[in-house]
Design a protein around this motif. Sequence first.
Motif, PDB file in Angstrom:
ATOM      1  N   ARG A 163       0.833  -1.217   0.000  1.00 42.14           N
ATOM      2  CA  ARG A 163       0.000   0.000   0.000  1.00 42.14           C
ATOM      3  C   ARG A 163       0.860   1.256   0.000  1.00 42.14           C
ATOM      4  O   ARG A 163       0.584   2.215  -0.730  1.00 42.14           O
ATOM      5  N   LEU A 164       1.893   1.266   0.830  1.00 47.09           N
ATOM      6  CA  LEU A 164       2.773   2.430   0.923  1.00 47.09           C
ATOM      7  C   LEU A 164       3.479   2.679  -0.413  1.00 47.09           C
ATOM      8  O   LEU A 164       3.485   3.805  -0.925  1.00 47.09           O
ATOM      9  N   TYR A 165       4.061   1.624  -0.996  1.00 45.95           N
ATOM     10  CA  TYR A 165       4.815   1.788  -2.243  1.00 45.95           C
ATOM     11  C   TYR A 165       3.900   2.179  -3.406  1.00 45.95           C
ATOM     12  O   TYR A 165       4.279   2.997  -4.248  1.00 45.95           O
ATOM     13  N   ALA A 166       2.699   1.598  -3.451  1.00 41.65           N
ATOM     14  CA  ALA A 166       1.754   1.937  -4.523  1.00 41.65           C
ATOM     15  C   ALA A 166       1.336   3.403  -4.414  1.00 41.65           C
ATOM     16  O   ALA A 166       1.196   4.098  -5.427  1.00 41.65           O
ATOM     17  N   GLU A 167       1.140   3.870  -3.183  1.00 39.18           N
ATOM     18  CA  GLU A 167       0.741   5.265  -2.957  1.00 39.18           C
ATOM     19  C   GLU A 167       1.865   6.216  -3.375  1.00 39.18           C
ATOM     20  O   GLU A 167       1.623   7.240  -4.023  1.00 39.18           O
ATOM     21  N   LYS A 206      11.248  10.201  -1.874  1.00 39.24           N
ATOM     22  CA  LYS A 206      11.638  10.380  -0.471  1.00 39.24           C
ATOM     23  C   LYS A 206      10.715  11.371   0.240  1.00 39.24           C
ATOM     24  O   LYS A 206      10.374  11.177   1.411  1.00 39.24           O
ATOM     25  N   GLY A 207      10.304  12.408  -0.480  1.00 38.04           N
ATOM     26  CA  GLY A 207       9.385  13.384   0.113  1.00 38.04           C
ATOM     27  C   GLY A 207       8.015  12.783   0.385  1.00 38.04           C
ATOM     28  O   GLY A 207       7.423  13.009   1.453  1.00 38.04           O
ATOM     29  N   ARG A 208       7.512  11.993  -0.572  1.00 32.42           N
ATOM     30  CA  ARG A 208       6.219  11.318  -0.396  1.00 32.42           C
ATOM     31  C   ARG A 208       6.278  10.341   0.771  1.00 32.42           C
ATOM     32  O   ARG A 208       5.326  10.216   1.553  1.00 32.42           O
ATOM     33  N   PHE A 209       7.409   9.640   0.898  1.00 34.16           N
ATOM     34  CA  PHE A 209       7.577   8.697   2.007  1.00 34.16           C
ATOM     35  C   PHE A 209       7.487   9.426   3.343  1.00 34.16           C
ATOM     36  O   PHE A 209       6.805   8.973   4.273  1.00 34.16           O
ATOM     37  N   LYS A 242       1.874   4.301   6.674  1.00 34.70           N
ATOM     38  CA  LYS A 242       3.166   4.005   7.308  1.00 34.70           C
ATOM     39  C   LYS A 242       3.332   2.510   7.545  1.00 34.70           C
ATOM     40  O   LYS A 242       4.387   1.928   7.293  1.00 34.70           O
ATOM     41  N   GLU A 243       2.269   1.860   8.061  1.00 30.73           N
ATOM     42  CA  GLU A 243       2.344   0.428   8.340  1.00 30.73           C
ATOM     43  C   GLU A 243       1.774  -0.419   7.194  1.00 30.73           C
ATOM     44  O   GLU A 243       1.736  -1.635   7.283  1.00 30.73           O
ATOM     45  N   SER A 244       1.316   0.250   6.136  1.00 33.92           N
ATOM     46  CA  SER A 244       0.860  -0.421   4.913  1.00 33.92           C
ATOM     47  C   SER A 244      -0.202  -1.483   5.203  1.00 33.92           C
ATOM     48  O   SER A 244       0.030  -2.685   5.054  1.00 33.92           O
TER      49      SER A 244
END
Length: 404
Positions: free
Chosen positions: A59-63, A106-109, A119-121
């Motif tokens: 979820r985190l990476y797709a976002e 990096k900014g999106r992260f 954060k916890e996907s």
Amino acid sequence: MRLHRNLCFSVIDGLTLIFNEGHYADKVIQQLLKRDKRWGARDRAFVAETTYDIVRWKRLYAEIAEVKEPFDRDNLWRMFAVWATLKGIKLPDWKYFEETPTRKIKGRFDDLSKIRKFKESIPDWIDELGAKELGDKVWSKEMEALNEQADVILRVNTLKTNKEKLQEELFDLGFETEILPDYPHALKLKERANVFTTDAFSNGFFEVQDASSQLVAEFLNVQPGMRVVDACAGAGGKTLHIASLMENKGQIIALDIYENKLHELKRRAKRNSAHNIETRAIDSTKVIKKLYDKADRVLIDAPCSGLGVLRRNPDAKWKLQPDFIEKIKTTQQDILQQYSKLVKVGGQLVYATCSILPSENQEQINTFLKSEAGKSFTLLKDKKVLSHQSGFDGFYMALLERKE
């Protein structure tokens, strides 16, 4: 780290099967690792760990990558680029990585890491359910722990060896282990490695079993010579532990509705030299009724959401659905009602799950004790194991005794 094209292609192929075709991650990775016999241990580790990593943080990476399911291969390469960038890996000059916005990633992260579900996907509904049942503070800590890579824990088979001898033998084979003080039969590998190819494994000196899972058989208070029923035995990880605690004396009846799992249990029992296990497939109610009032001990390792073992099954959070949780709670109570009848007067029962939700655990025990079937039982003790406190899988176990 330098990225190798054939290894990266394998990861993308694996993710396609897991995300788009619903395959189980562990099965996919088993197949991927057989692709190229020339791969060494580091290559195999890269494929397995990278695939699991991207599944875990889907979820985190797709976002961050701004892609949505179903993921085509270009989407998956974008998610791979996010993974590599956040790991500090330099992207090679391949067409898949053209115009990758490293600084933006990096900014999106940083921005998304302020929101727990990203954060916890995790899916929204799991985040809401966990917070509701455990409270915001505990749930945040628990999800952080459940996103860590699981250690490899061995359970020493005391029918064949002891902890010290096994530790020495593994050291001679190049595997360093450490003793876990509160787990009498556990050794932890200091570094992840494939121990299944060793003679020590093929000779039945150990099984791979998480430390929390090892607590369950201990909780059952078995003694040599007893009649014990493992009511939901599956492939028998806990059954084999019970056999070693009983020193092969007495009888263990391993029940399951899936006959293929019991076949696997028989194979493992032979390797373990566990001779006091009898398997019975539940193909009718007669199988259960024949055992009413006959068992000194009954283990109900109940089917559950599996939220306590997300570290080793990260794809489960994407497969779980809210209606499954409701159905499984009904099943858990039905199993408690039925299999509690196997316990003889003075006997004991353990109800266990690999869930961290009170609605699957303490609340199920409370409901049972208030029911007609539960009136003759007393709760002796229970134990709630949370990953952020133990460092191992999340588990629950309750010990009940049947009175006159």
